[in-house]
Motif scaffolding. Structure first.
Motif, PDB file in Angstrom:
ATOM      1  N   CYS A 140      -1.287  -8.635  -3.347  1.00  0.00           N
ATOM      2  CA  CYS A 140      -2.432  -7.807  -2.972  1.00  0.00           C
ATOM      3  C   CYS A 140      -3.282  -7.516  -4.206  1.00  0.00           C
ATOM      4  CB  CYS A 140      -1.935  -6.489  -2.375  1.00  0.00           C
ATOM      5  SG  CYS A 140      -0.951  -6.735  -0.878  1.00  0.00           S
ATOM      6  N   TYR A 141      -4.566  -7.716  -4.078  1.00  0.00           N
ATOM      7  CA  TYR A 141      -5.504  -7.504  -5.185  1.00  0.00           C
ATOM      8  C   TYR A 141      -6.471  -6.397  -4.796  1.00  0.00           C
ATOM      9  CZ  TYR A 141      -3.655 -12.065  -6.405  1.00  0.00           C
ATOM     10  OH  TYR A 141      -2.803 -13.097  -6.707  1.00  0.00           O
ATOM     11  N   GLY A 142      -6.287  -5.209  -5.358  1.00  0.00           N
ATOM     12  CA  GLY A 142      -7.168  -4.086  -5.045  1.00  0.00           C
ATOM     13  C   GLY A 142      -7.132  -3.683  -3.586  1.00  0.00           C
ATOM     14  N   THR A 143      -6.019  -3.964  -2.939  1.00  0.00           N
ATOM     15  CA  THR A 143      -5.891  -3.722  -1.505  1.00  0.00           C
ATOM     16  C   THR A 143      -5.522  -2.267  -1.245  1.00  0.00           C
ATOM     17  OG1 THR A 143      -5.042  -5.974  -1.396  1.00  0.00           O
ATOM     18  CG2 THR A 143      -4.794  -4.666   0.564  1.00  0.00           C
ATOM     19  N   GLU A 144      -6.131  -1.671  -0.229  1.00  0.00           N
ATOM     20  CA  GLU A 144      -5.837  -0.284   0.132  1.00  0.00           C
ATOM     21  C   GLU A 144      -4.426  -0.164   0.711  1.00  0.00           C
ATOM     22  OE1 GLU A 144      -9.113   0.182   2.941  1.00  0.00           O
ATOM     23  OE2 GLU A 144     -10.047   1.577   1.524  1.00  0.00           O
ATOM     24  N   GLY A 145      -3.848   1.025   0.546  1.00  0.00           N
ATOM     25  CA  GLY A 145      -2.515   1.295   1.085  1.00  0.00           C
ATOM     26  C   GLY A 145      -2.422   1.050   2.578  1.00  0.00           C
ATOM     27  N   LYS A 146      -3.484   1.397   3.306  1.00  0.00           N
ATOM     28  CA  LYS A 146      -3.520   1.202   4.761  1.00  0.00           C
ATOM     29  C   LYS A 146      -3.344  -0.285   5.107  1.00  0.00           C
ATOM     30  CE  LYS A 146      -7.393   1.192   7.080  1.00  0.00           C
ATOM     31  NZ  LYS A 146      -8.724   1.523   7.536  1.00  0.00           N
ATOM     32  N   THR A 147      -3.999  -1.128   4.335  1.00  0.00           N
ATOM     33  CA  THR A 147      -3.908  -2.570   4.562  1.00  0.00           C
ATOM     34  C   THR A 147      -2.492  -3.055   4.278  1.00  0.00           C
ATOM     35  OG1 THR A 147      -6.225  -2.851   3.975  1.00  0.00           O
ATOM     36  CG2 THR A 147      -4.829  -4.816   3.862  1.00  0.00           C
ATOM     37  N   MET A 148      -1.903  -2.581   3.167  1.00  0.00           N
ATOM     38  CA  MET A 148      -0.534  -2.988   2.838  1.00  0.00           C
ATOM     39  C   MET A 148       0.429  -2.535   3.932  1.00  0.00           C
ATOM     40  SD  MET A 148      -0.062  -2.830  -1.251  1.00  0.00           S
ATOM     41  CE  MET A 148      -1.226  -1.738  -1.996  1.00  0.00           C
ATOM     42  N   ASN A 149       0.208  -1.347   4.479  1.00  0.00           N
ATOM     43  CA  ASN A 149       1.059  -0.864   5.567  1.00  0.00           C
ATOM     44  C   ASN A 149       0.945  -1.760   6.800  1.00  0.00           C
ATOM     45  OD1 ASN A 149       2.055   1.263   4.044  1.00  0.00           O
ATOM     46  ND2 ASN A 149       0.580   2.738   4.848  1.00  0.00           N
ATOM     47  N   GLN A 150      -0.265  -2.262   7.063  1.00  0.00           N
ATOM     48  CA  GLN A 150      -0.450  -3.192   8.189  1.00  0.00           C
ATOM     49  C   GLN A 150       0.363  -4.469   7.957  1.00  0.00           C
ATOM     50  OE1 GLN A 150      -4.898  -3.118   8.122  1.00  0.00           O
ATOM     51  NE2 GLN A 150      -4.662  -3.202  10.347  1.00  0.00           N
ATOM     52  N   LEU A 151       0.338  -4.971   6.736  1.00  0.00           N
ATOM     53  CA  LEU A 151       1.088  -6.182   6.408  1.00  0.00           C
ATOM     54  C   LEU A 151       2.588  -5.936   6.564  1.00  0.00           C
ATOM     55  CD1 LEU A 151      -1.038  -7.222   3.321  1.00  0.00           C
ATOM     56  CD2 LEU A 151      -0.817  -8.544   5.444  1.00  0.00           C
ATOM     57  N   VAL A 152       3.054  -4.773   6.108  1.00  0.00           N
ATOM     58  CA  VAL A 152       4.468  -4.422   6.243  1.00  0.00           C
ATOM     59  C   VAL A 152       4.841  -4.360   7.733  1.00  0.00           C
ATOM     60  CG1 VAL A 152       6.168  -2.577   5.877  1.00  0.00           C
ATOM     61  CG2 VAL A 152       4.629  -3.250   4.020  1.00  0.00           C
ATOM     62  N   SER A 153       3.961  -3.784   8.548  1.00  0.00           N
ATOM     63  CA  SER A 153       4.219  -3.686   9.996  1.00  0.00           C
ATOM     64  C   SER A 153       4.334  -5.058  10.641  1.00  0.00           C
ATOM     65  CB  SER A 153       3.117  -2.886  10.688  1.00  0.00           C
ATOM     66  OG  SER A 153       3.149  -1.550  10.255  1.00  0.00           O
ATOM     67  N   VAL A 154       3.459  -5.982  10.246  1.00  0.00           N
ATOM     68  CA  VAL A 154       3.527  -7.348  10.785  1.00  0.00           C
ATOM     69  C   VAL A 154       4.893  -7.946  10.460  1.00  0.00           C
ATOM     70  CG1 VAL A 154       2.664  -9.713  10.544  1.00  0.00           C
ATOM     71  CG2 VAL A 154       1.052  -7.798  10.719  1.00  0.00           C
ATOM     72  N   MET A 155       5.336  -7.787   9.229  1.00  0.00           N
ATOM     73  CA  MET A 155       6.607  -8.385   8.827  1.00  0.00           C
ATOM     74  C   MET A 155       7.788  -7.706   9.516  1.00  0.00           C
ATOM     75  SD  MET A 155       5.662 -10.941   7.207  1.00  0.00           S
ATOM     76  CE  MET A 155       7.333 -11.478   6.866  1.00  0.00           C
ATOM     77  N   GLU A 156       7.658  -6.422   9.825  1.00  0.00           N
ATOM     78  CA  GLU A 156       8.723  -5.739  10.562  1.00  0.00           C
ATOM     79  C   GLU A 156       8.867  -6.301  11.972  1.00  0.00           C
ATOM     80  OE1 GLU A 156       7.857  -1.559  10.092  1.00  0.00           O
ATOM     81  OE2 GLU A 156       8.903  -1.499   8.162  1.00  0.00           O
ATOM     82  N   GLU A 157       7.755  -6.800  12.543  1.00  0.00           N
ATOM     83  CA  GLU A 157       7.834  -7.464  13.853  1.00  0.00           C
ATOM     84  C   GLU A 157       8.789  -8.655  13.791  1.00  0.00           C
ATOM     85  OE1 GLU A 157       3.991  -8.692  15.341  1.00  0.00           O
ATOM     86  OE2 GLU A 157       3.082  -6.803  14.677  1.00  0.00           O
ATOM     87  N   PHE A 158       8.881  -9.262  12.616  1.00  0.00           N
ATOM     88  CA  PHE A 158       9.748 -10.429  12.424  1.00  0.00           C
ATOM     89  C   PHE A 158      11.082 -10.031  11.782  1.00  0.00           C
ATOM     90  CE2 PHE A 158       5.440 -12.000  12.699  1.00  0.00           C
ATOM     91  CZ  PHE A 158       5.575 -13.051  13.587  1.00  0.00           C
TER      92      PHE A 158
END
Length: 118
Positions: free
Chosen positions: A82-100
């Motif tokens: 992540c490059y300058g990515t907001e925490g909200k965006t990182m949380n979305q990515l974490v949520s996607v991976m939790e689906e898997f």
């Protein structure tokens, strides 16, 4: 840059998370990890971030200039830089991976957020 890493252990197997991280960083295969449906995962990320500009096959850029990220996969892992990515965006990515069923390993801390282990 902030690094997020995800993998899934084979049932009943738990390894030293940092050693797994280092092996995956070297693109080594790690005994005890499951193969991941990386193509499905990347497609899912793409659908969640469909409003973002897709820079290339594995990179997305926020159209309002608030960060970008790159997805790097091996058969057993998904790493998101992540490059300058907001925490909200990182949380979305974490949520996607939790689906898997792939909890976050945060090498900056270093800690694996494995609340999914039963």
């Amino acid at each position: 840059m902030y690094e997020l890493l995800f993998w899934r252990y084979i049932e009943e197997i738990y390894l030293n998370h940092h050693e797994v991280y280092e092996a995956l960083a070297e693109k080594q295969e790690v005994e005890g990890l499951q193969e991941l449906p990386v193509e499905v995962i990347v497609n899912r990320i793409n659908s969640i971030f469909s409003q973002w500009e897709r820079v290339d096959e594995n990179s997305w850029k926020n159209p309002n200039g608030k960060g970008a990220f790159q997805v790097i996969t091996t058969p057993q892992s998904v790493k998101i830089d992540c490059y300058g990515t907001e925490g909200k965006t990182m949380n979305q990515l974490v949520s996607v991976m939790e689906e898997f069923k792939c909890p976050l390993y945060d090498p900056q801390v270093p800690e694996r957020y494995d609340e999914m282990s039963e």
